[in-house]
Scaffold this motif. Sequence first.
Motif, PDB file in Angstrom:
ATOM      1  N   GLU A 160     -12.571   2.964   5.244  1.00  0.00           N
ATOM      2  CA  GLU A 160     -12.546   1.607   5.808  1.00  0.00           C
ATOM      3  C   GLU A 160     -11.289   1.352   6.644  1.00  0.00           C
ATOM      4  N   VAL A 161     -10.954   2.291   7.488  1.00  0.00           N
ATOM      5  CA  VAL A 161      -9.844   2.105   8.428  1.00  0.00           C
ATOM      6  C   VAL A 161     -10.416   1.395   9.653  1.00  0.00           C
ATOM      7  N   MET A 162     -10.081   0.137   9.802  1.00  0.00           N
ATOM      8  CA  MET A 162     -10.664  -0.645  10.887  1.00  0.00           C
ATOM      9  C   MET A 162      -9.980  -0.394  12.230  1.00  0.00           C
ATOM     10  N   LYS A 163      -8.687  -0.052  12.177  1.00  0.00           N
ATOM     11  CA  LYS A 163      -7.938   0.268  13.395  1.00  0.00           C
ATOM     12  C   LYS A 163      -7.176   1.562  13.129  1.00  0.00           C
ATOM     13  N   PRO A 164      -7.674   2.703  13.642  1.00  0.00           N
ATOM     14  CA  PRO A 164      -7.034   3.991  13.329  1.00  0.00           C
ATOM     15  C   PRO A 164      -5.546   4.044  13.628  1.00  0.00           C
ATOM     16  N   GLN A 165      -5.070   3.265  14.604  1.00  0.00           N
ATOM     17  CA  GLN A 165      -3.654   3.329  14.964  1.00  0.00           C
ATOM     18  C   GLN A 165      -2.741   2.838  13.837  1.00  0.00           C
ATOM     19  N   VAL A 166      -3.264   2.047  12.895  1.00  0.00           N
ATOM     20  CA  VAL A 166      -2.397   1.552  11.825  1.00  0.00           C
ATOM     21  C   VAL A 166      -2.058   2.654  10.824  1.00  0.00           C
ATOM     22  N   ILE A 167      -2.801   3.764  10.855  1.00  0.00           N
ATOM     23  CA  ILE A 167      -2.480   4.880   9.960  1.00  0.00           C
ATOM     24  C   ILE A 167      -1.091   5.430  10.285  1.00  0.00           C
ATOM     25  N   LYS A 168      -0.726   5.467  11.541  1.00  0.00           N
ATOM     26  CA  LYS A 168       0.619   5.913  11.914  1.00  0.00           C
ATOM     27  C   LYS A 168       1.677   4.963  11.368  1.00  0.00           C
ATOM     28  N   ARG A 169       1.381   3.682  11.361  1.00  0.00           N
ATOM     29  CA  ARG A 169       2.319   2.710  10.790  1.00  0.00           C
ATOM     30  C   ARG A 169       2.471   2.930   9.289  1.00  0.00           C
ATOM     31  N   LEU A 170       1.358   3.234   8.626  1.00  0.00           N
ATOM     32  CA  LEU A 170       1.416   3.514   7.198  1.00  0.00           C
ATOM     33  C   LEU A 170       2.192   4.796   6.933  1.00  0.00           C
ATOM     34  N   GLU A 171       1.974   5.804   7.764  1.00  0.00           N
ATOM     35  CA  GLU A 171       2.736   7.052   7.642  1.00  0.00           C
ATOM     36  C   GLU A 171       4.237   6.786   7.760  1.00  0.00           C
ATOM     37  N   GLN A 172       4.630   5.983   8.732  1.00  0.00           N
ATOM     38  CA  GLN A 172       6.047   5.657   8.918  1.00  0.00           C
ATOM     39  C   GLN A 172       6.599   4.881   7.730  1.00  0.00           C
ATOM     40  N   ARG A 173       5.781   3.997   7.181  1.00  0.00           N
ATOM     41  CA  ARG A 173       6.232   3.231   6.022  1.00  0.00           C
ATOM     42  C   ARG A 173       6.417   4.148   4.808  1.00  0.00           C
ATOM     43  N   LEU A 174       5.530   5.114   4.637  1.00  0.00           N
ATOM     44  CA  LEU A 174       5.674   6.076   3.549  1.00  0.00           C
ATOM     45  C   LEU A 174       6.961   6.878   3.690  1.00  0.00           C
ATOM     46  N   MET A 197       0.825  -1.202   0.000  1.00  0.00           N
ATOM     47  CA  MET A 197       0.000   0.000   0.000  1.00  0.00           C
ATOM     48  C   MET A 197       0.863   1.257   0.000  1.00  0.00           C
ATOM     49  N   ALA A 198       1.938   1.262   0.763  1.00  0.00           N
ATOM     50  CA  ALA A 198       2.821   2.427   0.794  1.00  0.00           C
ATOM     51  C   ALA A 198       3.439   2.692  -0.577  1.00  0.00           C
ATOM     52  N   GLU A 199       3.764   1.642  -1.305  1.00  0.00           N
ATOM     53  CA  GLU A 199       4.326   1.824  -2.644  1.00  0.00           C
ATOM     54  C   GLU A 199       3.334   2.537  -3.558  1.00  0.00           C
ATOM     55  N   VAL A 200       2.058   2.221  -3.439  1.00  0.00           N
ATOM     56  CA  VAL A 200       1.028   2.882  -4.247  1.00  0.00           C
ATOM     57  C   VAL A 200       0.837   4.321  -3.795  1.00  0.00           C
ATOM     58  N   LEU A 201       0.657   4.527  -2.514  1.00  0.00           N
ATOM     59  CA  LEU A 201       0.339   5.866  -2.003  1.00  0.00           C
ATOM     60  C   LEU A 201       1.503   6.836  -2.138  1.00  0.00           C
ATOM     61  N   SER A 202       2.719   6.321  -2.250  1.00  0.00           N
ATOM     62  CA  SER A 202       3.883   7.202  -2.367  1.00  0.00           C
ATOM     63  C   SER A 202       3.867   8.010  -3.652  1.00  0.00           C
ATOM     64  N   ARG A 203       3.006   7.665  -4.590  1.00  0.00           N
ATOM     65  CA  ARG A 203       2.910   8.393  -5.860  1.00  0.00           C
ATOM     66  C   ARG A 203       2.003   9.620  -5.757  1.00  0.00           C
ATOM     67  N   PHE A 204       1.391   9.820  -4.597  1.00  0.00           N
ATOM     68  CA  PHE A 204       0.450  10.920  -4.412  1.00  0.00           C
ATOM     69  C   PHE A 204       0.898  11.804  -3.244  1.00  0.00           C
ATOM     70  N   ASP A 205       0.282  12.973  -3.128  1.00  0.00           N
ATOM     71  CA  ASP A 205       0.679  13.928  -2.090  1.00  0.00           C
ATOM     72  C   ASP A 205      -0.322  14.041  -0.948  1.00  0.00           C
ATOM     73  N   LEU A 206      -1.583  13.777  -1.226  1.00  0.00           N
ATOM     74  CA  LEU A 206      -2.629  13.853  -0.202  1.00  0.00           C
ATOM     75  C   LEU A 206      -3.626  12.734  -0.483  1.00  0.00           C
ATOM     76  N   ILE A 207      -3.866  11.901   0.516  1.00  0.00           N
ATOM     77  CA  ILE A 207      -4.689  10.708   0.321  1.00  0.00           C
ATOM     78  C   ILE A 207      -5.793  10.676   1.362  1.00  0.00           C
ATOM     79  N   ALA A 208      -7.011  10.385   0.899  1.00  0.00           N
ATOM     80  CA  ALA A 208      -8.131  10.087   1.795  1.00  0.00           C
ATOM     81  C   ALA A 208      -8.305   8.577   1.835  1.00  0.00           C
ATOM     82  N   VAL A 209      -8.412   8.032   3.028  1.00  0.00           N
ATOM     83  CA  VAL A 209      -8.522   6.583   3.200  1.00  0.00           C
ATOM     84  C   VAL A 209      -9.839   6.269   3.897  1.00  0.00           C
TER      85      VAL A 209
END
Length: 231
Positions: free
Chosen positions: A15-29, A1-13
Amino acid sequence: MAEVLSRFDLIAVQEVMKPQVIKRLEQRLESVTNEGWSSLASDTIGRGSYKEAYAFIWRDAEVSFEGGAVVYLDPGDVFAREPFSALFADRDDGQRFVYASVHILYGDGKADRTPEIRALADYWQWLEESFDAPAVLAGDFNMTPDEPAWRALGQNARPLITHGATTLSSHDNRFANLYDNIWVRPGRLDIAGSGIADFPSWLNITHETARKTVSDHAPVYITLGQTRGAR
């Protein structure tokens, strides 16, 4: 997912089932791009036992968060998951806009989806009255943009994606439904382009793998001003 989102500058997501995983995605980006990213997420929202959250993630060098993050109060109690919005600005040219995200109820058919689609006209009016900025309404609408239910919103806004499809078929290179879209009021933003991101082709993976590891929806996007589009 990070590989896909890295092509954009602002993303709306959605169906976030656990909000805390957004921070993990941010770190991966940040790891993938070697740049700073930020994010914010709503609380989980929904009727009964099923709940999900909305989130925004953005590249710090390109986008600034201007505040105003809020879940719609929904005075008519129409939405199963009330939309989430926040105010952002393009750092290159200063364009400000309120970015709103919604995941429309799927239900058992169009009759279940129609009340929420119709209520988006009132939500749009609330966005324009509450924020001194153009509105951008994005999401999984579970309804194609040519249905009669859109008539009220269509008085003030238009969909940017009118051809193609965004849900991934189980067959490679096939897409089933144009459910995901972005609605704007014509002339209020300097929009350079829009499109559907065929991310399985980008990653050279099958639709089966894409549906299991990334999403069963292809992202839709717009480009503003001199932005080059998906990177």
